[in-house]
Design an enzyme around this catalytic site. Structure first.
Site: not given
Ligand SMILES: Nc1ncnc2c1ncn2[C@@H]1O[C@H](COP(=O)(O)OP(=O)(O)OP(=O)(O)O)[C@@H](O)[C@H]1O
Length: 549
Positions: A193, A196, A198-201, A216, A312
Site C-alpha cells: 500500500l 515507509g 524501514f520497509g513496506e506497508v 508495516k 507529525d
Molecule cells: N494503516 C494504514 N492503512 C493503509 N495504508 C497505510 C497505513 N499506514 C501506512 N500506510 C501507507 O504506507 C505509507 C508509509 O507508512 P508510514 O508513513 O507509517 O511509514 P514510515 O516508515 O513512518 O514512513 P515515513 O517515515 O517515510 O513517513 C503511508 O504513506 C501510507 O501510504
C-alpha cells in the site's frame, strides 16, 4: 521504468478488493470453514495466575470480558437490571440533544423510583427518596450518582460470583488463545500500500477472523544500520497504548526472519493530502473540513491525555477508512512525556508544519501539535499551506522566516469567519497565546467552528461521514510507482538484536484482538456451540474447545 506491467497491478488490486469484500460479507457471508482450538483447564489455571484481576479490566474494558460478564449477569434478575440501567445511561450520554430530557425522565422512572418494576434494590435510601418527585435538574445529578452506586454494587458480590462461574472460565480460555505466538502463518498477504522509512506497508488478512489490516514491515537490518530500533519500539508501545477511534490502532506485533511487523487498522480510503490535491479542484468542501478537523482534534486530544506529543500532524498522515472516517497514523515521531507537563526541545516534524518554538529549539509540548493542526486546516480549506503556496519553491531559511514572522493571510473566500478565527488562534506565534495551550483546560473543541458537532456521538462513530471513498477504488499508488527496497548489506544481527526483536514481537494486542474476535462472529459461534452442548440430553460436555465453524 516500471518492471511490473499494468496486468500485475490489476491482479494485485483485484485480489485485494476481493479480500476486502469477503471481510465485509462477514462470517455468515463467507463459505470458507475455520477451525478454532480453545485451551483446556490446565492452561486456564496458568493464565489465571498471571492476571491482576480487577472489575474495570475484566468486566468493562476488555470486550470479551464485558460480553461474558453480561452473559453471567443475565442469569440473575437483579444483576441484569443493574446492567440494563448502565446501558441506558450510556445511551443517554450518546443521545441527540432533543432526546436527552425524555430519556433522562424514563431512566429515572424505570430504575430509580422504588415502586417501579425495574427498580434497583441495592441503591441507597438517600438515592431512592431523592428520585421521587425529582426535577429534571435533580435528575441530571442523580443519574451519575446512581451510576456510581450501581458500579460499586457490581464490583462486590456479582463480580466475586462471576470469577467462580463457567463464564469466567470461558474468558480464561479466550485469554489463553490471545497469548498464542503470532507468526506470518496467521495471515494472507496482499498488495503493497505504501513505503515507509524501514520497509513496506502492505494489506494483510487474518486467516481466522478474515479481518483486513495494514502491516508495516520494518527491516531488522535496516533498523540496526540506521539506529532506528529504539524509535521503532517506542512507536510500537505508543500504538499499543492508544485506544481511540481517531488514531490508528495496533492489533498484532510479530517478527519474521527479516522483519518486525506492526499490524494496524487498515485505512483504505487514501490520505488527506491525496484528497486535497488529487480529486477535483484543490481543497475540500467545508463540511468535510469540519468533520475531519473534529476527528483529528479528538485524536490529538486523546494522545495529549496520554502525555503523547504527536509531532507529525499533516494531511499526509491522516488516513481515511472505507466509511470515510479519518485517523491519525504514523506515530514514528511521537514522544511520551515522563510527566504530563514536561517540555522537550528536540527539533522534529515536517517543514511547513513545525511551530515557531520547535523551529527555534525552545521548550515545547502539545502546543506544537495545535500549530500543525492550524496549518492542516488552512491547507484543507485553501489547497495551500499557510506559509507556502501550492508548488511554490521556497528555501528552508525563507520558510523558517515566514513561520516565525509572517502574519497568516486568508486570501480564499472559502474561509468562513469561524474557520478563519480557528486557524488564526491555532497559528498564534507564541504557544501561550495559542488555542489549546493557553491554560490547562483550554480545549479547541469548544471553539465556535465546531458548534454543530456532538463530540460524544462523533467519538462513538454515530455521525455519518460527509464523504465515502469509492469501495471499488484502490487508494494507493500503482505497484510500479512504489520503489522497492534494496538489500541491506554489511549488517549482522547479534544476541542483543534478538533480545530486542523478542521484546518487540509481543503478539496479539488484547483489546483490539478481542474486538476482532467479536466482530468476526467467532465469539458468538463458540458461545452457541457451547450453549447447545450444555443443553439437557446432550452428553457432549466440552472443557477445551476444538471447533470447525
Ligand atoms: N494503516 C494504514 N492503512 C493503509 N495504508 C497505510 C497505513 N499506514 C501506512 N500506510 C501507507 O504506507 C505509507 C508509509 O507508512 P508510514 O508513513 O507509517 O511509514 P514510515 O516508515 O513512518 O514512513 P515515513 O517515515 O517515510 O513517513 C503511508 O504513506 C501510507 O501510504
Amino acid at each position: 521504468m516500471c518492471d511490473l506491467g499494468g496486468l500485475d497491478n490489476l491482479i494485485a488490486n483485484t485480489a485485494y478488493l476481493q479480500a476486502r469484500k469477503s471481510t465485509d460479507a462477514g462470517v455468515g457471508g463467507s463459505k470458507r470453514r475455520r477451525s478454532l482450538a480453545l485451551p483446556g483447564p490446565a492452561k486456564c489455571m496458568e493464565i489465571r495466575q498471571l492476571l491482576h484481576l480487577s472489575f474495570a479490566s475484566e468486566c468493562e474494558e476488555q470486550p470479551i470480558g464485558r460480553r461474558l460478564f453480561h452473559s453471567f449477569c443475565n442469569s440473575v434478575a437483579e444483576y441484569s437490571r443493574a446492567l440494563a440501567f448502565l446501558d441506558q445511561v450510556v445511551e443517554l450520554e450518546l443521545a441527540e440533544d432533543n432526546m436527552q430530557n425524555a430519556l433522562l425522565c424514563k431512566i429515572v422512572a424505570d430504575f430509580l423510583q422504588p415502586d417501579s418494576e425495574n427498580s434497583l434494590s441495592f441503591l441507597s435510601d438517600a438515592m431512592t427518596s431523592a428520585a421521587s418527585g425529582a426535577s429534571e435538574v435533580d435528575m441530571k445529578e442523580l443519574v451519575p450518582r446512581a451510576q456510581q452506586e450501581t458500579r460499586q454494587f457490581l464490583m462486590g458480590k456479582p463480580f466475586r460470583e462471576y470469577l467462580e462461574s463457567p463464564f469466567f472460565q470461558r474468558f480464561l480460555q479466550w485469554k489463553a488463545l490471545e497469548q498464542q505466538k503470532i507468526t506470518e502463518k496467521h495471515f494472507y498477504e496482499f498488495r503493497v500500500l505504501g513505503k515507509g522509512g524501514f520497509g513496506e506497508v502492505c494489506a494483510i488478512q487474518v486467516k481466522l477472523t478474515r479481518k483486513m489490516h495494514a502491516c508495516k514491515k520494518l527491516n531488522k537490518k535496516s533498523l540496526k544500520k540506521k539506529k532506528g530500533q529504539k524509535m521503532a519500539l517506542l512507536e510500537k508501545e505508543i500504538l499499543e497504548s492508544v485506544n481511540s477511534s481517531m488514531v490508528v490502532r495496533l492489533a498484532y506485533a510479530f517478527e519474521t526472519k527479516e522483519h518486525l511487523c506492526l499490524v494496524m487498522t487498515l485505512m483504505n480510503g487514501g490520505d488527506l493530502k491525496f484528497h486535497i490535491y488529487n480529486v477535483g479542484k484543490r481543497g475540500l468542501s467545508m463540511d468535510r473540513v469540519l468533520f475531519y478537523t473534529a476527528q483529528i482534534t479528538c485524536g490529538l486530544h486523546h494522545l495529549h491525555r496520554l502525555s503523547i506529543i504527536y509531532r507529525d500532524m499533516k494531511p499526509e498522515n491522516v488516513l481515511l477508512d472505507e466509511r470515510g472516517n479519518c485517523r491519525l497514523s504514523d506515530l514514528g515521531l511521537a514522544v511520551v512525556l515522563r510527566n504530563a507537563d514536561d517540555k522537550i526541545t528536540q527539533r522534529a516534524g515536517t517543514n511547513g508544519y513545525m511551530s515557531p518554538e520547535v523551529i527555534k529549539e525552545e521548550p515545547y509540548s502539545y502546543d506544537a501539535d495545535w500549530f500543525a493542526l492550524g496549518c492542516t486546516i488552512h491547507e484543507m480549506i485553501s489547497g495551500n499551506t499557510p506559509f507556502r503556496n501550492f508548488h511554490e519553491q521556497v528555501s528552508k531559511e525563507e520558510l523558517r522566516r515566514r513561520v516565525l514572522q509572517d502574519k497568516v493571510v486568508f486570501t480564499k473566500t472559502a474561509f468562513t469567519a469561524e474557520a478563519q478565527d480557528l486557524c488564526t488562534q491555532l497559528l498564534a506565534k507564541r504557544a501561550c497565546d495559542r488555542l489549546g495551550s493557553r491554560n490547562p483546560n483550554d480545549d479547541p473543541r469548544q471553539h465556535g467552528f465546531f458548534h454543530s458537532i456532538n463530540f460524544q456521538r462523533l467519538e462513538a462513530g454515530l455521525v455519518s461521514p460527509p464523504f465515502v471513498p469509492d469501495p471499488d477504488v484502490v487508494y494507493a499508488k500503482d505497484l510500479c510507482d512504489i520503489d522497492e527496497f534494496s538489500e541491506v548489506k554489511g549488517v549482522e544481527l547479534d544476541e542483543q538484536d534478538l533480545k530486542f526483536h523478542k521484546e518487540f514481537a509481543t503478539g496479539c494486542v488484547p483489546l483490539t484482538w478481542q474486538e476482532e474476535i467479536i466482530e468476526s462472529g467467532l465469539f458468538d459461534d463458540v458461545e452457541s456451540v457451547q450453549h447447545r452442548a450444555s443443553l439437557p440430553g446432550n452428553s457432549e460436555r466440552r472443557s477445551g474447545v476444538c471447533l470447525i465453524l
